[in-house]
Scaffold this active site. Structure first.
Site, mmCIF file in Angstrom:
data_model
loop_
_atom_site.group_PDB
_atom_site.id
_atom_site.type_symbol
_atom_site.label_atom_id
_atom_site.label_comp_id
_atom_site.label_asym_id
_atom_site.label_seq_id
_atom_site.Cartn_x
_atom_site.Cartn_y
_atom_site.Cartn_z
ATOM 1 C CG HIS A 48 19.532 13.580 -91.028
ATOM 2 N ND1 HIS A 48 20.097 12.950 -89.960
ATOM 3 C CD2 HIS A 48 19.653 12.782 -91.371
ATOM 4 C CE1 HIS A 48 20.718 11.888 -89.734
ATOM 5 N NE2 HIS A 48 19.839 11.296 -91.293
ATOM 6 C CG ASP A 50 20.831 16.201 -87.289
ATOM 7 O OD1 ASP A 50 19.372 15.751 -86.401
ATOM 8 O OD2 ASP A 50 21.344 15.342 -88.027
HETATM 9 C C1 XUL Z 1 18.421 5.414 -90.018
HETATM 10 C C2 XUL Z 1 19.670 6.111 -90.139
HETATM 11 C C3 XUL Z 1 19.881 7.485 -90.434
HETATM 12 C C4 XUL Z 1 21.284 7.386 -91.626
HETATM 13 C C5 XUL Z 1 21.080 9.678 -92.063
HETATM 14 O O1 XUL Z 1 18.116 4.276 -89.602
HETATM 15 O O2 XUL Z 1 20.622 5.054 -90.076
HETATM 16 O O3 XUL Z 1 20.758 7.894 -89.409
HETATM 17 O O4 XUL Z 1 22.368 6.819 -91.615
HETATM 18 O O5 XUL Z 1 20.391 9.582 -92.895
#
Ligand code: XUL
Ligand code: CO
Length: 439
Positions: free
Chosen positions: A101, A104
């Site tokens: 993300h 991150d």
């Molecule tokens: C949350 C989840 C996230 C997604 C990416 O449950 O799985 O980490 O994979 O936003």
């Protein structure tokens, strides 16, 4: 150069008999399985957020993890250290891909402009490290759920300024994902859902979510981003009801809003079980609808009703998952992303290695067992035989759309002594177990 994980050399395949806990027993990257190597089948990816960011915080306690960048105070310096550590980790683990993300990899600034500056700086470093190591970006995504501005949602927020802000962030993430050669882009609907219908315009929120996704598709087209768009279903958590509840809900949404050509799904095992499905059910439904794009590889706890994001170690589940993935012709450009975190009590850096080794070996074992199962042909032959009545006679006419209720009623009046075959579940389960145990 600083070495962040000096306690570990490169983790290598040593085979079933090894006692070395820092070796693979099943994952042998160059071993051929069918027409591809294990590495090509499995396309493992490390999740930046769990492995290089999360500190082990939970509702009852603060961070517990010890990490090699703990001594640093400046957020940008920490971001850089994490980037170097991430690539060292991927090299030592022989993991070819990563996912992240925006927040991150780089800290949010005090303005959106500063946030973007931070991101650009770290993205340049990631690019340099990718070129140096050959590691690749499986997917990028945007965190539209952690900051309080997203408390009521992002694309489904009741506030249009939040919608605009979220659009700006996704625009930036798409640009960075493209620049880093990202092979997919994921939308997990972080807070796209509701807590209560008493304060919610459900129709406007869903329409806006669709508008947002159409804008993303248009912008990707404009900048020439060719990666696959993925929606990651989840039924609940953090909101009580998440709009992308499961594969079935996502399929309905995509078709309602004319988005079906642009999106596939990223199936997460623990999200499937939270929705009351098996992991295999979600993979199967996605596969037969042509939308199985990628997988977030993890598992939940059988007794806990939330998203525990544990490393996948259940070989029964990984075998059935790999069975679906093989029948899908693989996952590429998707892969197996470890959206998994070590337990809070597994707080030492070396636990990150043990977690990934466990997951990689469980999926490698699953791949070998699934390949064996397919070689026996037992399930496919049984299923083909079970539905045989649809290949000739009245069944064939049903499938070809040649009969309606009147013809069927006339037929049934003449054929009301029906003979059925056994479902043979226990026999098939025994065959499956044999394939798992014999690997
Ligand atoms: C949350 C989840 C996230 C997604 C990416 O449950 O799985 O980490 O994979 O936003
Ligand atoms: Co996930």
């Amino acid at each position: 150069m600083t070495e962040y994980f000096p306690e570990v050399e490169q983790v290598r395949f040593e085979g079933k008999a090894t006692d070395n806990p820092l070796a693979f027993r099943y994952y042998d990257p160059k071993r051929m399985v069918g027409d591809k190597t294990m590495e090509e089948h499995l396309r493992f990816s490390v999740a930046y957020w769990h492995t290089f960011v999360a500190g082990g915080r939970d509702m009852f306690g603060s961070d517990s993890a010890k990490r090699p960048w703990d001594h640093l105070a400046d957020p940008m310096e920490i971001a850089q250290a994490r980037a170097y550590a991430a690539f060292e980790f991927m090299e030592k683990m022989q993991i070819p891909f990563f996912c992240f993300h925006d927040v991150d990899v780089a800290p949010e600034g005090s303005s959106l402009k500063e946030t973007f500056r931070n991101l650009d700086e770290i993205a340049a470093l990631l690019k340099e490290l990718m070129e140096k190591t050959g590691k690749r970006l499986l997917w990028g995504t945007c965190n539209l759920f952690s900051h309080p501005r997203f408390m009521h949602g992002a694309a489904t927020s009741p506030n249009a300024d939040v919608f605009a802000y979220a659009a700006a962030r996704v625009k930036k993430c798409l640009e960075i994902t493209k620049d880093l050669g990202g092979e997919n882009y994921v939308f997990w609907g972080g807070r796209e859902g509701y807590e209560t219908l008493l304060n919610t315009d459900l129709k406007l929120e869903l329409d806006n979510l669709a508008r947002f996704l159409h804008m993303a598709v248009d912008y990707a087209h404009k900048i020439g981003f060719k990666g696959q768009f993925l929606i990651e279903p989840k039924p609940m958590e953090p909101t009580k009801h998440q709009y992308d509840f499961d594969v079935a809900a996502v399929l309905g949404f995509l078709h309602t809003y004319g988005l079906e050509k642009h999106f596939k799904v990223n199936i997460e095992a623990n999200h499937a079980t939270l929705a009351g499905h098996t992991f295999q059910h979600e993979l199967r439904l996605a596969r037969v609808n042509g939308v199985l794009g990628s997988v977030d590889a993890n598992q939940g706890d059988e007794l806990l009703g939330w998203d525990t994001d544990q490393f996948p170690t259940n070989v029964y589940a990984t075998t059935l998952a790999m069975y679906e993935i093989l029948l899908n012709g693989g996952l590429a450009p998707g892969g197996l992303n470890f959206d998994a975190k070590v337990r809070r009590g597994s707080f030492e850096p070396i636990d990150l290695f043990y977690g990934h080794i466990a997951g990689m070996d469980a999926f490698a074992h699953g791949l070998l067992a699934a390949e064996r199962l397919l070689e026996t042909g037992a399930l496919e032959e049984f299923v083909a035989e079970r539905y045989n009545s649809y290949r000739t006679g009245i069944g064939e006419q049903i499938v070809q759309g040649k009969v309606g209720f009147e013809e069927l009623s006339a037929y049934a009046l003449e054929h009301d002594r029906i003979s059925l075959g056994s479902g043979r579940q226990e026999l098939l389960e025994t065959i499956l177990n044999r394939c798992i145990l014999e690997v």
